[in-house]
Design a protein around this motif. Structure first.
Motif, mmCIF file in Angstrom:
data_model
loop_
_atom_site.group_PDB
_atom_site.id
_atom_site.type_symbol
_atom_site.label_atom_id
_atom_site.label_comp_id
_atom_site.label_asym_id
_atom_site.label_seq_id
_atom_site.Cartn_x
_atom_site.Cartn_y
_atom_site.Cartn_z
ATOM 1 N N PHE A 4 0.843 -1.197 0.000
ATOM 2 C CA PHE A 4 0.000 0.000 0.000
ATOM 3 C C PHE A 4 0.877 1.246 0.000
ATOM 4 N N SER A 5 0.222 2.383 -0.216
ATOM 5 C CA SER A 5 0.898 3.676 -0.130
ATOM 6 C C SER A 5 0.207 4.518 0.933
ATOM 7 N N VAL A 6 0.987 5.360 1.573
ATOM 8 C CA VAL A 6 0.471 6.302 2.560
ATOM 9 C C VAL A 6 0.818 7.695 2.071
ATOM 10 N N ILE A 7 -0.194 8.544 1.950
ATOM 11 C CA ILE A 7 0.020 9.932 1.536
ATOM 12 C C ILE A 7 -0.057 10.793 2.784
ATOM 13 N N VAL A 8 0.991 11.570 3.004
ATOM 14 C CA VAL A 8 1.105 12.397 4.201
ATOM 15 C C VAL A 8 1.170 13.856 3.774
ATOM 16 N N PHE A 9 0.250 14.655 4.289
ATOM 17 C CA PHE A 9 0.199 16.086 3.993
ATOM 18 C C PHE A 9 0.786 16.851 5.176
ATOM 19 N N SER A 10 1.788 17.639 4.920
ATOM 20 C CA SER A 10 2.449 18.414 5.963
ATOM 21 C C SER A 10 1.594 19.597 6.403
ATOM 22 N N ARG A 11 1.706 19.935 7.675
ATOM 23 C CA ARG A 11 1.129 21.210 8.141
ATOM 24 C C ARG A 11 1.935 22.339 7.502
ATOM 25 N N PRO A 12 1.355 23.508 7.363
ATOM 26 C CA PRO A 12 2.088 24.638 6.775
ATOM 27 C C PRO A 12 3.404 24.899 7.513
ATOM 28 N N ASN A 13 4.440 25.119 6.746
ATOM 29 C CA ASN A 13 5.774 25.460 7.257
ATOM 30 C C ASN A 13 6.427 24.354 8.092
ATOM 31 N N PHE A 72 7.529 8.212 15.660
ATOM 32 C CA PHE A 72 7.072 9.035 14.545
ATOM 33 C C PHE A 72 5.628 9.491 14.760
ATOM 34 N N GLN A 73 4.769 8.608 15.207
ATOM 35 C CA GLN A 73 3.360 8.967 15.440
ATOM 36 C C GLN A 73 3.252 10.133 16.421
ATOM 37 N N GLU A 74 4.079 10.112 17.449
ATOM 38 C CA GLU A 74 4.058 11.195 18.440
ATOM 39 C C GLU A 74 4.500 12.516 17.807
ATOM 40 N N LYS A 75 5.591 12.498 17.057
ATOM 41 C CA LYS A 75 6.082 13.712 16.399
ATOM 42 C C LYS A 75 5.108 14.208 15.344
ATOM 43 N N ALA A 76 4.438 13.284 14.685
ATOM 44 C CA ALA A 76 3.544 13.638 13.576
ATOM 45 C C ALA A 76 2.365 14.494 14.029
ATOM 46 N N LYS A 77 1.988 14.410 15.294
ATOM 47 C CA LYS A 77 0.862 15.203 15.796
ATOM 48 C C LYS A 77 1.050 16.688 15.505
ATOM 49 N N ASP A 78 2.286 17.172 15.564
ATOM 50 C CA ASP A 78 2.576 18.586 15.332
ATOM 51 C C ASP A 78 2.955 18.898 13.888
ATOM 52 N N LEU A 79 3.212 17.870 13.099
ATOM 53 C CA LEU A 79 3.767 18.077 11.759
ATOM 54 C C LEU A 79 2.824 17.726 10.616
ATOM 55 N N VAL A 80 1.844 16.875 10.885
ATOM 56 C CA VAL A 80 1.013 16.317 9.818
ATOM 57 C C VAL A 80 -0.391 16.910 9.842
ATOM 58 N N GLU A 81 -0.830 17.336 8.678
ATOM 59 C CA GLU A 81 -2.189 17.867 8.506
ATOM 60 C C GLU A 81 -3.192 16.736 8.288
ATOM 61 N N LYS A 82 -2.826 15.782 7.401
ATOM 62 C CA LYS A 82 -3.756 14.716 7.032
ATOM 63 C C LYS A 82 -2.970 13.526 6.486
ATOM 64 N N VAL A 83 -3.522 12.316 6.665
ATOM 65 C CA VAL A 83 -2.908 11.088 6.157
ATOM 66 C C VAL A 83 -3.980 10.274 5.431
ATOM 67 N N LEU A 84 -3.618 9.775 4.256
ATOM 68 C CA LEU A 84 -4.484 8.871 3.506
ATOM 69 C C LEU A 84 -3.725 7.572 3.260
ATOM 70 N N ARG A 85 -4.388 6.451 3.469
ATOM 71 C CA ARG A 85 -3.768 5.148 3.185
ATOM 72 C C ARG A 85 -4.484 4.543 1.992
ATOM 73 N N LEU A 86 -3.695 4.212 0.959
ATOM 74 C CA LEU A 86 -4.246 3.677 -0.275
ATOM 75 C C LEU A 86 -3.784 2.242 -0.465
ATOM 76 N N PRO A 87 -4.681 1.273 -0.304
ATOM 77 C CA PRO A 87 -4.292 -0.121 -0.504
ATOM 78 C C PRO A 87 -4.080 -0.409 -1.990
ATOM 79 N N LEU A 88 -3.242 -1.389 -2.243
ATOM 80 C CA LEU A 88 -3.043 -1.842 -3.610
ATOM 81 C C LEU A 88 -4.272 -2.627 -4.047
ATOM 82 N N ILE A 89 -4.767 -2.319 -5.220
ATOM 83 C CA ILE A 89 -5.900 -3.048 -5.784
ATOM 84 C C ILE A 89 -5.372 -3.852 -6.958
ATOM 85 N N ALA A 90 -5.412 -5.153 -6.834
ATOM 86 C CA ALA A 90 -4.932 -6.020 -7.916
ATOM 87 C C ALA A 90 -6.008 -6.113 -8.994
ATOM 88 N N ILE A 91 -5.614 -5.749 -10.217
ATOM 89 C CA ILE A 91 -6.564 -5.831 -11.343
ATOM 90 C C ILE A 91 -5.992 -6.667 -12.457
#
Length: 91
Positions: A4-13, A72-91
């Protein structure tokens, strides 16, 4: 195999601090038993993508219990705006 992939959006600055924390996470995660792939991609606007591949659900579960993951989870509270987890879809 779990993939899978994880998309991580940073907080501003917070892009640089987030990149530093993600780099530590990636380096430690690559050394874990059962880690097949753990890659980090980034953009200039604070978007990060982690692509993960694990041998089994047990290996992924162990990763999510690892000290470096919890740190990382603890540090991410101040650094991350949003997280999306995208599973692999086998086609």
């Amino acid at each position: 195999m779990i993939e899978f992939s994880v998309i991580v959006f940073s907080r501003p600055n917070q892009q640089e601090r987030l990149l530093q924390s993600l780099t530590v996470l990636v380096q430690a995660s690559r050394k874990e038993p059962g880690a097949v792939m753990y890659d980090l991609h980034s953009s200039d606007d604070g978007l990060f993508v982690i692509t993960e591949k694990w041998e089994s659900q047990a290996a992924l579960d162990a990763h999510e219990e690892a000290v470096h993951f919890a740190d990382f989870q603890e540090k991410a509270k101040d650094l991350v705006e949003k997280v999306l987890r995208l599973p692999l879809i086998a086609i």
